[in-house]
Design an enzyme around this catalytic site. Sequence first.
Site, PDB file in Angstrom:
ATOM      1  CB  CYS A   8     -11.961  -0.567  24.466  1.00 52.95           C
ATOM      2  SG  CYS A   8     -11.793   0.524  22.524  1.00 52.95           S
TER       3      CYS A   8
ATOM      4  NE  ARG B 275      -2.930   4.549  16.510  1.00 55.39           N
ATOM      5  CZ  ARG B 275      -1.627   4.537  15.955  1.00 55.39           C
ATOM      6  NH1 ARG B 275      -0.703   4.348  16.817  1.00 55.39           N
ATOM      7  NH2 ARG B 275      -1.577   5.572  15.149  1.00 55.39           N
TER       8      ARG B 275
ATOM      9  CB  CYS C  52      -0.961   0.099   1.553  1.00 55.87           C
ATOM     10  SG  CYS C  52      -1.513   1.427   1.210  1.00 55.87           S
ATOM     11  CG  HIS C  53       1.019   5.555  -1.442  1.00 61.66           C
ATOM     12  ND1 HIS C  53       1.123   6.167  -2.883  1.00 61.66           N
ATOM     13  CD2 HIS C  53       2.106   6.321  -0.786  1.00 61.66           C
ATOM     14  CE1 HIS C  53       2.510   6.365  -3.303  1.00 61.66           C
ATOM     15  NE2 HIS C  53       2.489   7.235  -1.807  1.00 61.66           N
ATOM     16  CB  THR C  54       0.097   3.609   4.765  1.00 66.49           C
ATOM     17  OG1 THR C  54      -0.795   3.829   3.683  1.00 66.49           O
ATOM     18  CG2 THR C  54       0.417   4.193   5.906  1.00 66.49           C
TER      19      THR C  54
ATOM     20  CB  CYS D  13     -14.852  -1.655  21.251  1.00 68.62           C
ATOM     21  SG  CYS D  13     -13.404  -2.246  20.112  1.00 68.62           S
TER      22      CYS D  13
ATOM     23  CB  CYS E  64      -5.031  -1.595   3.620  1.00 76.18           C
ATOM     24  SG  CYS E  64      -5.217  -0.029   4.006  1.00 76.18           S
TER      25      CYS E  64
ATOM     26  NE  ARG F 211      -2.895  -1.619  -2.583  1.00 79.57           N
ATOM     27  CZ  ARG F 211      -3.106   0.085  -2.336  1.00 79.57           C
ATOM     28  NH1 ARG F 211      -2.502   0.337  -3.006  1.00 79.57           N
ATOM     29  NH2 ARG F 211      -3.667   0.257  -1.376  1.00 79.57           N
TER      30      ARG F 211
ATOM     31  CG  HIS G 205      -0.698  -1.830   5.894  1.00 85.22           C
ATOM     32  ND1 HIS G 205       0.279  -1.175   5.559  1.00 85.22           N
ATOM     33  CD2 HIS G 205      -1.750  -1.239   5.819  1.00 85.22           C
ATOM     34  CE1 HIS G 205      -0.268  -0.184   4.497  1.00 85.22           C
ATOM     35  NE2 HIS G 205      -1.189  -0.407   4.907  1.00 85.22           N
TER      36      HIS G 205
HETATM   37  P1  NAD Z   1      -1.330   5.041  -5.048  1.00 80.19           P
HETATM   38  O1  NAD Z   1       0.052   5.720  -4.681  1.00 80.19           O
HETATM   39  O2  NAD Z   1      -1.564   4.504  -5.705  1.00 80.19           O
HETATM   40  O3  NAD Z   1      -2.309   6.396  -5.673  1.00 80.19           O
HETATM   41  C1  NAD Z   1      -2.181   7.439  -5.317  1.00 80.19           C
HETATM   42  C2  NAD Z   1      -2.532   8.382  -6.825  1.00 80.19           C
HETATM   43  O4  NAD Z   1      -2.419   9.988  -6.546  1.00 80.19           O
HETATM   44  C3  NAD Z   1      -1.854   8.260  -8.327  1.00 80.19           C
HETATM   45  O5  NAD Z   1      -2.630   7.645  -9.189  1.00 80.19           O
HETATM   46  C4  NAD Z   1      -1.124   9.020  -8.362  1.00 80.19           C
HETATM   47  O6  NAD Z   1      -1.230   9.582  -9.821  1.00 80.19           O
HETATM   48  C5  NAD Z   1      -2.351  10.344  -8.104  1.00 80.19           C
HETATM   49  N1  NAD Z   1      -2.191  11.998  -7.676  1.00 80.19           N
HETATM   50  C6  NAD Z   1      -0.918  12.423  -7.045  1.00 80.19           C
HETATM   51  N2  NAD Z   1      -1.112  12.944  -6.732  1.00 80.19           N
HETATM   52  C7  NAD Z   1      -1.796  13.756  -7.669  1.00 80.19           C
HETATM   53  C8  NAD Z   1      -2.495  14.982  -7.713  1.00 80.19           C
HETATM   54  N3  NAD Z   1      -2.427  15.744  -7.548  1.00 80.19           N
HETATM   55  N4  NAD Z   1      -3.867  14.837  -8.110  1.00 80.19           N
HETATM   56  C9  NAD Z   1      -4.393  13.924  -8.773  1.00 80.19           C
HETATM   57  N5  NAD Z   1      -4.080  12.912  -9.046  1.00 80.19           N
HETATM   58  C10 NAD Z   1      -2.500  12.829  -8.229  1.00 80.19           C
HETATM   59  O7  NAD Z   1      -2.132   4.897  -3.178  1.00 80.19           O
HETATM   60  P2  NAD Z   1      -2.550   4.328  -3.216  1.00 80.19           P
HETATM   61  O8  NAD Z   1      -2.290   3.088  -2.542  1.00 80.19           O
HETATM   62  O9  NAD Z   1      -4.032   4.425  -3.942  1.00 80.19           O
HETATM   63  O10 NAD Z   1      -3.282   5.089  -1.268  1.00 80.19           O
HETATM   64  C11 NAD Z   1      -3.808   7.027  -1.316  1.00 80.19           C
HETATM   65  C12 NAD Z   1      -3.315   7.911  -0.515  1.00 80.19           C
HETATM   66  O11 NAD Z   1      -4.438   6.905   0.847  1.00 80.19           O
HETATM   67  C13 NAD Z   1      -2.051   7.362   0.213  1.00 80.19           C
HETATM   68  O12 NAD Z   1      -1.860   8.752   0.698  1.00 80.19           O
HETATM   69  C14 NAD Z   1      -2.009   6.306   1.140  1.00 80.19           C
HETATM   70  O13 NAD Z   1      -1.370   6.222   2.497  1.00 80.19           O
HETATM   71  C15 NAD Z   1      -3.273   6.759   1.661  1.00 80.19           C
HETATM   72  N6  NAD Z   1      -4.247   5.340   2.853  1.00 80.19           N
HETATM   73  C16 NAD Z   1      -5.187   5.667   3.796  1.00 80.19           C
HETATM   74  C17 NAD Z   1      -5.983   4.680   4.380  1.00 80.19           C
HETATM   75  C18 NAD Z   1      -7.181   5.480   5.504  1.00 80.19           C
HETATM   76  O14 NAD Z   1      -7.506   4.610   5.638  1.00 80.19           O
HETATM   77  N7  NAD Z   1      -7.244   6.384   5.584  1.00 80.19           N
HETATM   78  C19 NAD Z   1      -6.008   3.597   3.464  1.00 80.19           C
HETATM   79  C20 NAD Z   1      -4.990   3.436   2.855  1.00 80.19           C
HETATM   80  C21 NAD Z   1      -3.928   4.365   2.294  1.00 80.19           C
HETATM   81  N1  AHE Z   2       1.198   7.354  11.603  1.00 79.84           N
HETATM   82  C1  AHE Z   2       1.003   8.139  10.870  1.00 79.84           C
HETATM   83  C2  AHE Z   2      -0.609   8.142  10.408  1.00 79.84           C
HETATM   84  C3  AHE Z   2      -0.885   7.194   9.235  1.00 79.84           C
HETATM   85  C4  AHE Z   2      -2.812   6.952   9.536  1.00 79.84           C
HETATM   86  O1  AHE Z   2      -3.233   7.669   9.524  1.00 79.84           O
HETATM   87  N2  AHE Z   2      -2.650   5.451   9.393  1.00 79.84           N
HETATM   88  C5  AHE Z   2      -4.136   5.419   8.745  1.00 79.84           C
HETATM   89  C6  AHE Z   2      -4.278   4.373   8.072  1.00 79.84           C
HETATM   90  S1  AHE Z   2      -3.707   3.530   6.612  1.00 79.84           S
HETATM   91  C7  AHE Z   2      -3.426   2.749   5.984  1.00 79.84           C
HETATM   92  O2  AHE Z   2      -2.973   2.545   4.597  1.00 79.84           O
HETATM   93  C8  AHE Z   2      -4.618   4.715  10.368  1.00 79.84           C
HETATM   94  O3  AHE Z   2      -5.757   3.640  10.091  1.00 79.84           O
HETATM   95  N3  AHE Z   2      -4.349   5.644  10.652  1.00 79.84           N
HETATM   96  C9  AHE Z   2      -5.880   6.151  12.142  1.00 79.84           C
HETATM   97  C10 AHE Z   2      -4.850   4.989  13.415  1.00 79.84           C
HETATM   98  O4  AHE Z   2      -5.109   5.245  14.064  1.00 79.84           O
HETATM   99  O5  AHE Z   2      -3.058   5.425  12.898  1.00 79.84           O
HETATM  100  C11 AHE Z   2       0.934  10.116  11.317  1.00 79.84           C
HETATM  101  O6  AHE Z   2       0.895  10.653  10.491  1.00 79.84           O
HETATM  102  O7  AHE Z   2       1.265   9.123  12.589  1.00 79.84           O
HETATM  103 ZN    ZN Z   3      -2.419   0.599   3.687  1.00 79.78          ZN
HETATM  104 ZN    ZN Z   4     -11.875  -1.747  21.279  1.00 74.15          ZN
END
Ligand code: NAD
Ligand code: AHE
Ligand code: ZN
Ligand code: ZN
Length: 372
Positions: free
Chosen positions: A95, A110, A40-42, A98, A169, A367, A62
């Site tokens: 918790c 956490r 994943c990008h993360t 939850c 994820c 992916r 993850h």
């Molecule tokens: P990825 O790299 O596969 O996809 C990102 C996309 O964004 C790419 O296609 C790229 O070309 C595009 N992009 C980059 N800059 C851009 C812009 N300025 N305008 C438009 N498009 C643009 O990444 P992913 O695995 O899909 O993850 C995306 C984001 O989500 C990451 O920041 C990742 O850390 C985050 N994420 C968050 C959670 C969550 O639970 N909140 C879960 C998983 C991933």
């Molecule tokens: N460690 C980072 C935060 C990263 C983050 O926001 N993680 C997401 C999942 S990304 C999965 O690809 C998330 O679930 N956050 C909730 C949590 O409790 O971490 C930072 O900025 O400190």
């Molecule tokens: Zn992820």
């Molecule tokens: Zn819990």
Amino acid sequence: MKSRAAVAFEAGKPLEIVDIDIEPPKKGEVLVRMVATGVCHTDAYTLSGEDPEGLFPCVLGHEGGGVVEALGEGVSTVAVGDHVIPLYTPECGECKFCRSGKTNLCQAIRSTQGRGLMPDGTSRLSYQGKPIHHYMGTSTFSEYAVIPEIALAKIDESAPLDKVCLLGCGVTTGIGAVTHTAKVEAGSTVAVFGLGGIGLSVIQGAAMAGAGRIIGVDLNPDKFELAKQMGATDVLNPDDLPDGRGSLQQAIVDMTDGGVDYSFECVGNVDLMRTALECTHKGWGVSVIIGVAGAGKEISTRPFQLVTGRVWKGSAFGGVKGRSELPGFVDQYMSGDIKIDPFVTHTMKLEDINKAFDALHAGESIRTVILF
Ligand code: NAD
Ligand code: AHE
Ligand code: ZN
Ligand code: ZN
């Protein structure tokens, strides 16, 4: 025991494939043999050094799928041989979080998870006698992982782990952000910024929810075909607009008679987060931040945007409670209601995992699934 693992020894450096030592699972812990894991990008974000919680050396990963190999003391909800998906958002069921019925963000473990440790404050991983940090409570870039019982979702054994690992994820995050966080209604207009694994899953979720118009935005036009396949009705490259990237917000407002009902930021770019909020409709627009931004980054907008009815939200793991809900997502994959296969653009052995990061950064993959 020994486990072949991809270790991140230092931020910004390629992973190294070595045989690490893993201690047996302790009370409430489970040894899992990983069968497959997505990248994943993360993982790339943390490896880059931008993650304030990033600790090195560590075993990243993850988005795994595996089989239970051994149980620590007192483990009762999974058995040896069960197929499981590790959860970076666990579900203890007890918790405050939850029990609230308002969030999936279980906080039972956490604090230790964020420090790269098991719930008892120690690591089960080491290399040449020196401890290695866990990552997100999962560390799936290893043949074996020790994972807390509350961070395992038991799933249908007939589901292919090399596909449903992506429910650990990306796919769940995107679909859940639509169904659980935004609660998109049929007929809605939706804009999705960033068409990687997350954004494409948002598009899939929006199509499942019956959205009327789904606008996919990316700077990389190679992402558009799959976006349309997932249900995007329009695709937009900001660089192709007559007035360039800076006119993206107005372009979307013009396309949708005043703005979209829902938008999703799936990149992690704080300027784009602002655009995503401000292109939603006055009075009711909801914008969901999914992308993870680097250390020190902040979002901004004029408060007037919120005063006039727009709502800014965030979503982690799509708001999905892993232990109770993920088995149902797997069943939806098995029945054909959730698509995962088109997201697996590359498969590789663990030895080649750095190529998976290269493909991600080059925008060539959605992916990569690593097969053990
Ligand atoms: P990825 O790299 O596969 O996809 C990102 C996309 O964004 C790419 O296609 C790229 O070309 C595009 N992009 C980059 N800059 C851009 C812009 N300025 N305008 C438009 N498009 C643009 O990444 P992913 O695995 O899909 O993850 C995306 C984001 O989500 C990451 O920041 C990742 O850390 C985050 N994420 C968050 C959670 C969550 O639970 N909140 C879960 C998983 C991933
Ligand atoms: N460690 C980072 C935060 C990263 C983050 O926001 N993680 C997401 C999942 S990304 C999965 O690809 C998330 O679930 N956050 C909730 C949590 O409790 O971490 C930072 O900025 O400190
Ligand atoms: Zn992820
Ligand atoms: Zn819990």
